[in-house]
Design a protein around this motif. Sequence first.
Motif, PDB file in Angstrom:
ATOM      1  N   GLN A  40      10.293 -19.503 -22.641  1.00 10.01           N
ATOM      2  CA  GLN A  40      10.488 -18.067 -22.845  1.00 10.01           C
ATOM      3  C   GLN A  40       9.429 -17.484 -23.772  1.00 10.01           C
ATOM      4  OE1 GLN A  40      12.513 -20.459 -24.033  1.00 10.01           O
ATOM      5  NE2 GLN A  40      13.938 -19.681 -25.555  1.00 10.01           N
ATOM      6  N   GLU A  41       8.863 -18.320 -24.657  1.00 12.99           N
ATOM      7  CA  GLU A  41       7.687 -17.916 -25.430  1.00 12.99           C
ATOM      8  C   GLU A  41       6.474 -18.388 -24.637  1.00 12.99           C
ATOM      9  OE1 GLU A  41       7.715 -16.046 -28.011  1.00 12.99           O
ATOM     10  OE2 GLU A  41       9.896 -16.032 -28.277  1.00 12.99           O
ATOM     11  N   PRO A  42       5.698 -17.479 -24.059  1.00 16.20           N
ATOM     12  CA  PRO A  42       4.727 -17.858 -23.014  1.00 16.20           C
ATOM     13  C   PRO A  42       3.674 -18.871 -23.411  1.00 16.20           C
ATOM     14  CG  PRO A  42       5.092 -15.482 -23.003  1.00 16.20           C
ATOM     15  CD  PRO A  42       5.780 -16.011 -24.226  1.00 16.20           C
ATOM     16  N   GLN A  43       3.252 -18.899 -24.689  1.00 14.05           N
ATOM     17  CA  GLN A  43       2.177 -19.806 -25.075  1.00 14.05           C
ATOM     18  C   GLN A  43       2.666 -21.187 -25.506  1.00 14.05           C
ATOM     19  OE1 GLN A  43      -1.310 -18.758 -24.786  1.00 14.05           O
ATOM     20  NE2 GLN A  43      -0.070 -17.369 -23.555  1.00 14.05           N
ATOM     21  N   GLU A  44       3.970 -21.345 -25.713  1.00 16.46           N
ATOM     22  CA  GLU A  44       4.474 -22.608 -26.251  1.00 16.46           C
ATOM     23  C   GLU A  44       4.239 -23.812 -25.332  1.00 16.46           C
ATOM     24  OE1 GLU A  44       5.800 -22.807 -29.560  1.00 16.46           O
ATOM     25  OE2 GLU A  44       4.849 -20.843 -29.447  1.00 16.46           O
ATOM     26  N   ASP A  57      -6.768 -29.326 -20.939  1.00 15.52           N
ATOM     27  CA  ASP A  57      -7.496 -28.067 -20.854  1.00 15.52           C
ATOM     28  C   ASP A  57      -6.501 -26.977 -20.492  1.00 15.52           C
ATOM     29  OD1 ASP A  57      -9.058 -25.865 -20.319  1.00 15.52           O
ATOM     30  OD2 ASP A  57     -10.469 -26.916 -19.005  1.00 15.52           O
ATOM     31  N   PRO A  58      -6.256 -26.010 -21.374  1.00 20.55           N
ATOM     32  CA  PRO A  58      -5.258 -24.984 -21.077  1.00 20.55           C
ATOM     33  C   PRO A  58      -5.575 -24.165 -19.836  1.00 20.55           C
ATOM     34  CG  PRO A  58      -6.542 -24.397 -23.023  1.00 20.55           C
ATOM     35  CD  PRO A  58      -6.877 -25.819 -22.700  1.00 20.55           C
ATOM     36  N   LYS A  59      -6.843 -24.076 -19.492  1.00 16.56           N
ATOM     37  CA  LYS A  59      -7.189 -23.318 -18.288  1.00 16.56           C
ATOM     38  C   LYS A  59      -6.627 -23.977 -17.036  1.00 16.56           C
ATOM     39  CE  LYS A  59     -11.448 -21.426 -20.280  1.00 16.56           C
ATOM     40  NZ  LYS A  59     -12.930 -21.390 -20.197  1.00 16.56           N
ATOM     41  N   THR A  60      -6.422 -25.284 -17.086  1.00 16.43           N
ATOM     42  CA  THR A  60      -5.844 -25.979 -15.942  1.00 16.43           C
ATOM     43  C   THR A  60      -4.427 -25.488 -15.677  1.00 16.43           C
ATOM     44  OG1 THR A  60      -7.165 -27.936 -16.415  1.00 16.43           O
ATOM     45  CG2 THR A  60      -5.273 -28.235 -14.973  1.00 16.43           C
ATOM     46  N   ARG A 171       1.670 -12.970 -17.113  1.00 12.51           N
ATOM     47  CA  ARG A 171       2.651 -13.583 -17.997  1.00 12.51           C
ATOM     48  C   ARG A 171       2.514 -15.102 -17.943  1.00 12.51           C
ATOM     49  NH1 ARG A 171       5.856 -11.687 -22.205  1.00 12.51           N
ATOM     50  NH2 ARG A 171       7.844 -12.808 -22.310  1.00 12.51           N
ATOM     51  N   GLY A 172       2.338 -15.728 -19.105  1.00 14.67           N
ATOM     52  CA  GLY A 172       2.274 -17.168 -19.176  1.00 14.67           C
ATOM     53  C   GLY A 172       0.892 -17.767 -19.071  1.00 14.67           C
ATOM     54  N   LEU A 173      -0.134 -16.961 -18.836  1.00 16.14           N
ATOM     55  CA  LEU A 173      -1.494 -17.498 -18.802  1.00 16.14           C
ATOM     56  C   LEU A 173      -2.015 -17.707 -20.224  1.00 16.14           C
ATOM     57  CD1 LEU A 173      -3.127 -15.387 -15.939  1.00 16.14           C
ATOM     58  CD2 LEU A 173      -1.918 -17.580 -15.783  1.00 16.14           C
ATOM     59  N   TRP A 174      -2.977 -18.598 -20.359  1.00 21.92           N
ATOM     60  CA  TRP A 174      -3.548 -18.940 -21.666  1.00 21.92           C
ATOM     61  C   TRP A 174      -4.153 -17.717 -22.332  1.00 21.92           C
ATOM     62  CZ3 TRP A 174      -3.293 -21.949 -25.554  1.00 21.92           C
ATOM     63  CH2 TRP A 174      -4.387 -22.248 -26.377  1.00 21.92           C
ATOM     64  N   ARG A 175      -3.667 -17.403 -23.502  1.00 20.14           N
ATOM     65  CA  ARG A 175      -4.157 -16.298 -24.336  1.00 20.14           C
ATOM     66  C   ARG A 175      -4.057 -14.948 -23.650  1.00 20.14           C
ATOM     67  NH1 ARG A 175      -9.645 -18.818 -26.965  1.00 20.14           N
ATOM     68  NH2 ARG A 175      -8.652 -20.428 -28.229  1.00 20.14           N
ATOM     69  N   ALA A 176      -3.227 -14.843 -22.640  1.00 22.24           N
ATOM     70  CA  ALA A 176      -3.062 -13.564 -21.944  1.00 22.24           C
ATOM     71  C   ALA A 176      -1.791 -12.885 -22.417  1.00 22.24           C
ATOM     72  CB  ALA A 176      -3.012 -13.777 -20.436  1.00 22.24           C
TER      73      ALA A 176
END
Length: 366
Positions: A40-44, A57-60, A171-176
């Motif tokens: 629910q916290e998108p970056q966690e 790699d978070p982009k993956t 929603r949920g993308l890296w640093r987005a």
Amino acid sequence: MTVLDNRALNRAMLGRQLLLDRADLPVEDAVAHLCGLQAQEPQEPFVGLWSRLTAFDPKTLSDLLTRRRVVRTHLMRRTVHLVTADDVLAWRARHEAMLRQRVLGVYRDELKGVNLDELASEARELMADGKPRTAAEIVRELAPGRPGPGPRALGEMVVAALVPMAQAPPRGLWRAKGGVRNVALSSWLGRPVDPPAPDGSDPVGQALVRRYLAAHGPAATADLRAWSGLAGLPGAVAAVRDELVAFRDERGRELLDLPGAPRPDPDTPAPVRFLPAFDNAILGYQDRSRIIDDAHRGLSVAGERVVLVDGRAAATWNITDGTVTVDPLRTFSRTDRAAVADQGRELASFLSGGESDRVRVAASPR
């Protein structure tokens, strides 16, 4: 019957959760192995996977979301989880009754008298065009002619329970940053949700038991229920029981497990790990004593990010302006403090894209 003490259970949990050694697994395979990550916290989830995988790699993960190989959706315990597309299609129907009941548990008075089947039919028709919509937009379309429920109750029931939904990127993308826009799961994935077995059997429930134990075992049926939110799994457990082995914990509870699953030696060293908020390793159990002391049980429901030292919750952490701040829950030895600081610097670098490796470990327990 063999008794497993808390340290043995801790090491088994760490091994299954990929927290003893970072795993060389593709990201999608790791999400599947873990039976999803609460999100629910998108970056966690990015922190959760960084702590578990080599060279993550978070982009993956972002790419998997945009390619619709993993999705964000309401599932276990009616919380938003990041799960594979295959798993959500297989599991969603098995969770539907629980999702309805959990929303009703919050909004029962407001939803009294609402024909939920009729509401579901109208909502599915609305969402059939595949257009992502916010909950407010969905409510505006469905509310006219339906007096009674407030917009929050109506939106929660539709989005979290009645219509299988995915939360569309960004929603949920890296640093987005991006608000929640809901899209019908079948439209998003191009496949319908798997229907329940026509003969009344429960192959999905049985698969959930096996998958849960592979990622969390050994565990009691109460732990399985706490993780999934599903009350109706005793039949599934009974159906696979002959496949399983049994132990007891120090409280005398029966614990079930897969016979070939790893149960590391209790003396196996456990490295420092930084966990995100609402991590599987904590919320995957009803009895969390294998990882968190009774004095700090409140951390598990407060959304605190924790640091594991020797496999147990020993500190909380946060990050502000590129600095990872660690607040110990107990006094650290010099060796433990150095290991926490080293891992904190790596985390700061990961979260800042290499722009910072600052870490501050408080001198005394909080």
